[in-house]
Each structure stands twice: as structure tokens, then as C-alpha cells.
Design a protein around this motif. Sequence first.
Motif: not given
Length: 412
Positions: A323-328, A405-412
Amino acid sequence: MASALTGSAKSTWASFLKSIASFNGDLASMTAPPFILSKTSLVEYSAYWTEHPKLFVAPAKEQDPEKRALLVLKWFLSTLKQQYSSRSEKLGSEKKPLNPFLGELFLGHWEDEEAGRTELISEQVSHHPPVTAYSIFNEKHGVKLQGYNGQKAGFASMTINVKQVGIARLRLEKWDEEYLITLPALHIEGLVYGSPFVELEKSTIIQSSSGFFAKIDYSGKGWVGGKSNSVSAELYDNKTGKLLYTISGQWTKELVVKKVKTEVERFEHGEKNPTTGLTIKPIEEQDPLESRRAWAKVGAAIDKGDYDETGIEKSKIENAQRNLRKKEKEEGTTWERRYFSAVDKVDDVDALVERAGKFMKGVLGITPFCMDEPAKTNGVWVFDTKKYEDVVSGRKAEEVRRAGETVLEATE
Ligand code: HCR
């Protein structure tokens, strides 16, 4: 040798072996049976370079450049046992490490009475293809190692063959000296018996800017009369082509150093020469990108032998990363590596590659080593001292907090 597996594990392993017969070379994409999974991420493996801090800093204390080159060779050989056989020794067989996510960190230091403090920074700088970069430095002795590596694999005759892509560079500040180190190829044996282990093959080189060249050849049991984990190294003077020292034996056991033909020393890396443990922060104090904190739930599930939970927790991290890669991609941004930067080339490295090439072709009459295409590792990765200083001085505190925070939010 009889199979190390019984019951359902035996049939799961058999299907795994069938599945890897058609695998595409990307070790990260290989789905291994749960019982062969390790709870250690590949980003941690950079620590294997320095589990003997005394040997790491020893070359810096030596006045004579020839002896310094020999000490660098000895230190390099001392790292092989930790790098390639420590997991088999500790866990009974080789395991499949966790596949690090982009930006994953492994940070720590070694404290040694004689060597002082040696710092470790390891970062996953590329996910596709997987590439880990590291910087290991001891300020007291001015010894700095940096490098990056990825792996390209193939499967043939029940063996996984792995070529390492990347290089390591050791710098001795006091002597303004640099050593270019190439990485060995390896293969994984024992797959048929469900008890995989690593054997090294082919050769590596160490070229110094002070004019010494080392060639290190690896072989295993398969060779006529050969012993497992065999190594045979030669240290030459670049200018005269003269062979100065040889070191041979087993990289897991004893090695004999000879000056031309006279034995001058024997050393081993077993009980007589224990490793120094790496100090890392307690999990609660770690950054969310630090490997052990990020993978804590996966590790706990592996420890419990709960493979459903292992799968669920692993998927959470993998999906978050997707999801992070998609958002980037949508936002036209890229993940900011915390400590390393990619460059097209490093002039000092090119000079050492050229020097080694001339020696290999001109004096030894063998095919010279050549650098891998930067595209294979998404660039040539260098430790970025500016980024590092910004992080330790707190100047980047806000960016560091936001990345976590970005990684934590994405993983929760
Ligand atoms: C091949 C390997 C992952 C890569 C590991 C590397 C090459 C990583 C860089 C380190 O500096 C040195 C190093 C040491 C390891 O020996 C090597 C690993 C050995 C096995 C692992 C495979 C991905 C595991 C395959 C799964 C098997 C056990 C079925």
C-alpha cells in the motif's frame, strides 16, 4: 544420509522441492514451508562482518602495509564462518530469513575492551530487487566498512545456486588505504534430506589501494579428496607479481598461514576465539523501522510454532508495504533511505577494479572480475555521512518520526 524429516513435514518438503524446480531466481519470492522459516530478517546479516571486532580493527594498528594487507585477509576469512555457517550450527540447518521491507533497519554496536565501540547501520535500500546496504565503523581506530548486496539464484540438480551481487569496501583512515572486496558465490546442499546448509564456491578477490591483491578460492566436499568448507587464499604484491603469503584450510575450522612455503601461523574461529555479541536497544526503545521491532509479532508466532498466525502477521507487513508503494506511485514520491544514497559509480572503486583487472589478466592469466551492472542493485549504494549526521544530531527528528508513523499506520 537419511532424511531429517518425518510425517507431514516430509511431504510438505517434497512439494516445496517440486515448486522450486521452476523458481524464477528471486529468493525473496520463494515460499518455503513454515518449519524452515527463520525469525531473523536478512537485514541483520550485515552484522556477521564484525563479530570479531578485534580482528576488524587489527589492520589499522599495523605499520607495515604488507602485514596490513595480510591482516585484512585474515579478518575477511574470519567472517566467513559467521556469515555462512552460523545458522546451521545454531539451528541445526540453514533457514529462510525474513524478507526485509524497504527502509527496514538493523542498528546496534559492539563494545570490546580492546577495539572500543564499533557501530552497525544496516538498511534495506531496495525491495525489488532486494538489496541491503550497511556501514560498520570504529571511530577510535578509523576503520570503516561499507557495502551493499543482493542475490541472484537458480535451481539445478537439487541445489540452490546463489550469486551475490554487490561489493564491500574497507577503509583504514590512518593509512588512507581502501580495500575492495568481492562476495563469494554459494550453493545450498542437503535439500533432498530436508537439512539445508551453505557451501561456498568459485572465488573472491581483495584489492588494496596500497598495491596488494588477494585471490580466495572456495571448494567443498564434492572435489576429489576435498573437505567441506575448504578455502585457499594467496596474497600477492601488485607491482612485482610476487606471491607473499598463502592461507589455507577450512573456513569453519583451522587455517594455516604460510610465508611463501614456511608456516608462520595457525588460527581458528571456534571456541578459542569467541565472537562479541552485538548490543541493540530494547524493542520498546527501537524505531518502528528497526527490524526486531517491526517483525516482533512474526517472530513470536514462529517461536510458538503457530504457522497460521505467522502467515497473518507476515501478510500485515507485506500488505502495508504494498500500500505504501502504491501511495508513493500515486503521489509521485519515493521512499527516502535513511542512511544510504544510490550513485552511478564511485571513482575509487573503479580505480581498484581496474588495478585488480590488470593483475588478474596480466600476471595470473585469469579472467578479471567485473562490477555488476548498477541496475541489478538499483544503483551503487554508498553510506551517506550527511544523512547519518542529520539523524544523529536530531536535525532530521521530524522526518524520522514521520517515517516511523507512516509504517506503523500502514501496518495497523
Ligand atoms: C542465500 C541465503 C540468503 C542470503 C544470505 C547472504 C548471501 C546474505 C548476505 C550476507 O552477508 C551473507 C549471506 C549469508 C547466507 O549464507 C545467505 C543465505 C543462505 C540461505 C538463504 C536462502 C534465501 C534460504 C533458502 C531457503 C532454504 C533454506 C530452503
